[in-house]
Design a protein around this motif. Structure first.
Motif, PDB file in Angstrom:
ATOM      1  N   VAL A 154       0.662  -1.233   0.118  1.00 40.91           N
ATOM      2  CA  VAL A 154       0.149  -0.026   0.345  1.00 40.91           C
ATOM      3  C   VAL A 154       0.760   1.607  -0.530  1.00 40.91           C
ATOM      4  O   VAL A 154       0.524   1.963  -0.304  1.00 40.91           O
ATOM      5  CB  VAL A 154      -0.878  -0.213   0.927  1.00 40.91           C
ATOM      6  CG1 VAL A 154      -1.957   0.964   0.763  1.00 40.91           C
ATOM      7  CG2 VAL A 154      -2.089  -1.195   0.827  1.00 40.91           C
ATOM      8  N   TYR A 155       1.810   1.298   1.246  1.00 41.37           N
ATOM      9  CA  TYR A 155       3.082   1.828   1.265  1.00 41.37           C
ATOM     10  C   TYR A 155       3.791   2.450  -0.841  1.00 41.37           C
ATOM     11  O   TYR A 155       3.275   4.083  -1.178  1.00 41.37           O
ATOM     12  CB  TYR A 155       3.900   2.268   1.939  1.00 41.37           C
ATOM     13  CG  TYR A 155       4.306   2.738   3.523  1.00 41.37           C
ATOM     14  CD1 TYR A 155       4.028   3.409   2.984  1.00 41.37           C
ATOM     15  CD2 TYR A 155       3.844   2.066   4.381  1.00 41.37           C
ATOM     16  CE1 TYR A 155       4.204   4.338   4.532  1.00 41.37           C
ATOM     17  CE2 TYR A 155       3.438   2.589   5.770  1.00 41.37           C
ATOM     18  CZ  TYR A 155       3.781   3.377   5.905  1.00 41.37           C
ATOM     19  OH  TYR A 155       3.763   4.274   6.838  1.00 41.37           O
ATOM     20  N   LEU A 156       3.902   1.418  -1.250  1.00 40.87           N
ATOM     21  CA  LEU A 156       4.557   1.151  -2.438  1.00 40.87           C
ATOM     22  C   LEU A 156       3.077   2.074  -3.756  1.00 40.87           C
ATOM     23  O   LEU A 156       3.495   2.986  -4.121  1.00 40.87           O
ATOM     24  CB  LEU A 156       5.061   0.339  -2.860  1.00 40.87           C
ATOM     25  CG  LEU A 156       6.315  -0.099  -2.153  1.00 40.87           C
ATOM     26  CD1 LEU A 156       7.169  -0.972  -2.795  1.00 40.87           C
ATOM     27  CD2 LEU A 156       7.058   1.016  -2.087  1.00 40.87           C
ATOM     28  N   PHE A 157       2.257   1.949  -3.473  1.00 38.95           N
ATOM     29  CA  PHE A 157       1.581   2.078  -4.804  1.00 38.95           C
ATOM     30  C   PHE A 157       1.065   3.710  -4.349  1.00 38.95           C
ATOM     31  O   PHE A 157       0.914   4.322  -5.103  1.00 38.95           O
ATOM     32  CB  PHE A 157      -0.082   1.524  -4.254  1.00 38.95           C
ATOM     33  CG  PHE A 157      -1.157   1.932  -4.882  1.00 38.95           C
ATOM     34  CD1 PHE A 157      -1.463   0.650  -6.667  1.00 38.95           C
ATOM     35  CD2 PHE A 157      -2.493   2.979  -4.797  1.00 38.95           C
ATOM     36  CE1 PHE A 157      -2.679   1.573  -7.638  1.00 38.95           C
ATOM     37  CE2 PHE A 157      -3.032   2.807  -5.927  1.00 38.95           C
ATOM     38  CZ  PHE A 157      -3.478   2.691  -6.866  1.00 38.95           C
ATOM     39  N   ALA A 158       1.102   3.779  -2.695  1.00 40.73           N
ATOM     40  CA  ALA A 158       0.598   5.413  -2.560  1.00 40.73           C
ATOM     41  C   ALA A 158       0.963   6.374  -3.117  1.00 40.73           C
ATOM     42  O   ALA A 158       1.239   7.199  -3.593  1.00 40.73           O
ATOM     43  CB  ALA A 158       0.247   5.757  -1.075  1.00 40.73           C
ATOM     44  N   ALA A 159       2.755   5.845  -3.245  1.00 44.22           N
ATOM     45  CA  ALA A 159       3.941   6.303  -3.048  1.00 44.22           C
ATOM     46  C   ALA A 159       3.659   6.756  -4.829  1.00 44.22           C
ATOM     47  O   ALA A 159       4.266   7.780  -5.324  1.00 44.22           O
ATOM     48  CB  ALA A 159       5.703   6.232  -2.686  1.00 44.22           C
ATOM     49  N   ALA A 160       3.358   5.587  -5.869  1.00 43.16           N
ATOM     50  CA  ALA A 160       3.274   5.985  -6.545  1.00 43.16           C
ATOM     51  C   ALA A 160       2.643   6.493  -7.438  1.00 43.16           C
ATOM     52  O   ALA A 160       2.267   7.334  -8.732  1.00 43.16           O
ATOM     53  CB  ALA A 160       3.484   4.439  -7.666  1.00 43.16           C
ATOM     54  N   GLU A 161       1.826   7.007  -7.024  1.00 50.43           N
ATOM     55  CA  GLU A 161       0.199   7.347  -7.699  1.00 50.43           C
ATOM     56  C   GLU A 161       0.064   8.958  -6.473  1.00 50.43           C
ATOM     57  O   GLU A 161      -1.331   9.334  -6.895  1.00 50.43           O
ATOM     58  CB  GLU A 161      -0.947   6.611  -7.731  1.00 50.43           C
ATOM     59  CG  GLU A 161      -1.441   5.353  -7.878  1.00 50.43           C
ATOM     60  CD  GLU A 161      -1.848   5.332  -8.692  1.00 50.43           C
ATOM     61  OE1 GLU A 161      -3.190   5.617  -8.694  1.00 50.43           O
ATOM     62  OE2 GLU A 161      -2.024   4.197  -9.845  1.00 50.43           O
ATOM     63  N   GLY A 162       0.553   8.731  -6.014  1.00 50.34           N
ATOM     64  CA  GLY A 162       0.647  10.555  -5.162  1.00 50.34           C
ATOM     65  C   GLY A 162      -0.460  10.309  -4.117  1.00 50.34           C
ATOM     66  O   GLY A 162      -1.078  12.167  -4.017  1.00 50.34           O
ATOM     67  N   LEU A 163      -0.861   9.239  -3.989  1.00 51.83           N
ATOM     68  CA  LEU A 163      -1.435   9.583  -2.543  1.00 51.83           C
ATOM     69  C   LEU A 163      -0.377   9.263  -1.147  1.00 51.83           C
ATOM     70  O   LEU A 163       0.982   9.090  -0.748  1.00 51.83           O
ATOM     71  CB  LEU A 163      -2.050   8.201  -1.824  1.00 51.83           C
ATOM     72  CG  LEU A 163      -2.904   7.861  -3.314  1.00 51.83           C
ATOM     73  CD1 LEU A 163      -3.885   6.829  -3.850  1.00 51.83           C
ATOM     74  CD2 LEU A 163      -4.415   9.258  -3.749  1.00 51.83           C
ATOM     75  N   GLY A 164      -0.846   9.395   0.276  1.00 53.02           N
ATOM     76  CA  GLY A 164      -0.628   9.292   1.773  1.00 53.02           C
ATOM     77  C   GLY A 164      -0.392   8.204   2.559  1.00 53.02           C
ATOM     78  O   GLY A 164      -1.821   8.174   2.218  1.00 53.02           O
ATOM     79  N   THR A 165      -0.149   7.846   3.295  1.00 57.79           N
ATOM     80  CA  THR A 165      -0.606   6.971   4.125  1.00 57.79           C
ATOM     81  C   THR A 165       0.137   6.615   5.165  1.00 57.79           C
ATOM     82  O   THR A 165       1.569   6.856   5.268  1.00 57.79           O
ATOM     83  CB  THR A 165      -0.656   5.382   3.251  1.00 57.79           C
ATOM     84  OG1 THR A 165      -1.668   4.547   4.153  1.00 57.79           O
ATOM     85  CG2 THR A 165       0.662   4.598   2.651  1.00 57.79           C
ATOM     86  N   VAL A 166       0.007   6.168   6.055  1.00 59.66           N
ATOM     87  CA  VAL A 166       0.704   5.200   7.986  1.00 59.66           C
ATOM     88  C   VAL A 166       0.095   4.450   8.351  1.00 59.66           C
ATOM     89  O   VAL A 166      -1.194   4.068   8.284  1.00 59.66           O
ATOM     90  CB  VAL A 166       1.027   6.584   8.280  1.00 59.66           C
ATOM     91  CG1 VAL A 166      -0.493   7.328   8.693  1.00 59.66           C
ATOM     92  CG2 VAL A 166       1.740   6.577   9.416  1.00 59.66           C
TER      93      VAL A 166
END
Length: 219
Positions: A174-186
């Motif tokens: 999920v972290y990597l997907f978020a980083a690739a698509e301009g999303l944020g997560t924790v």
């Protein structure tokens, strides 16, 4: 059950020093919404975000994020996008949003509606989690884990490792997907109200909430 340190399981997932902003990945998205960044660039952009804009995640993008977390990539063997301890498929992904709660079905790649209640204020008392447009809830099923573990099921530490590692590996995707698509997560462990979540989702005795993970557009 033995309590497992979040730091212990997440330390190995820390990416290299960040040199590119998340906005770089967002600008690299193709017209249809699929990111075109490299794995290395996604790793460079991987970070934890606790500030989210008030913008919903499109359903299509959310489903792709869930597929990245635990989707089927080999239909003939029910192979998943993530490895798992003892190959156990013990973790279910729930998603809490303003419009209700859904459970991800990897085989059909759909989000099944479980409730129309907004449970974001139930999962944690942290304001940034309540404001996040989507909160992933990782739920481990001990019965499924025990079946895969075999004789190791009698080892409480091994079972705790299986529950948390399998969840954490999904979270890293999920972290990597978020980083690739301009999303944020924790990824959140300590401030998750596990008892309240279990009650709200009507979880069984064999089901345990391991982590929660808010996702949204960073601000």
């Amino acid at each position: 059950m033995t309590k497992v340190s979040r730091r212990r399981f997440m330390a190995a997932t820390t990416a290299a020093t960040i040199t590119l902003p998340i906005a770089t990945a967002a600008r690299a998205q193709e017209a249809e919404g699929a990111a075109s960044v490299s794995v290395e660039e996604a790793l460079r952009n991987r970070r934890s975000t606790r500030r989210f804009a008030n913008a919903a995640i499109p359903q299509e993008q959310l489903l792709r994020l869930l597929w990245a977390a635990n989707g089927v990539n080999r239909e003939d063997s029910d192979g998943r996008t993530v490895p798992a301890w003892r190959s156990a498929k013990n973790v279910d992904l729930y998603v809490a949003q303003e419009g209700g709660v859904g459970r991800y079905d990897p085989a059909a790649n759909v989000l099944e509606t479980m409730s129309e209640e907004d449970l974001r204020g139930v999962v944690s008392d942290q304001s940034y989690i309540v404001r996040a447009p989507a909160v992933l809830i990782y739920v481990s099923d001990r019965d499924r884990l025990a079946e895969a573990a075999g004789e190791s099921a009698a080892d409480e530490m091994a079972m705790a490792i299986g529950a948390h590692v399998n969840s954490a590996v999904m979270a890293q995707n999920v972290y990597l997907f978020a980083a690739a698509e301009g999303l944020g997560t924790v990824l959140i462990g300590g401030s998750a109200d596990r008892a309240a979540i279990a009650e709200a989702l009507s979880l069984g005795e064999a089901q345990t909430v391991t982590y929660i993970q808010p996702v949204g557009v960073p601000r």
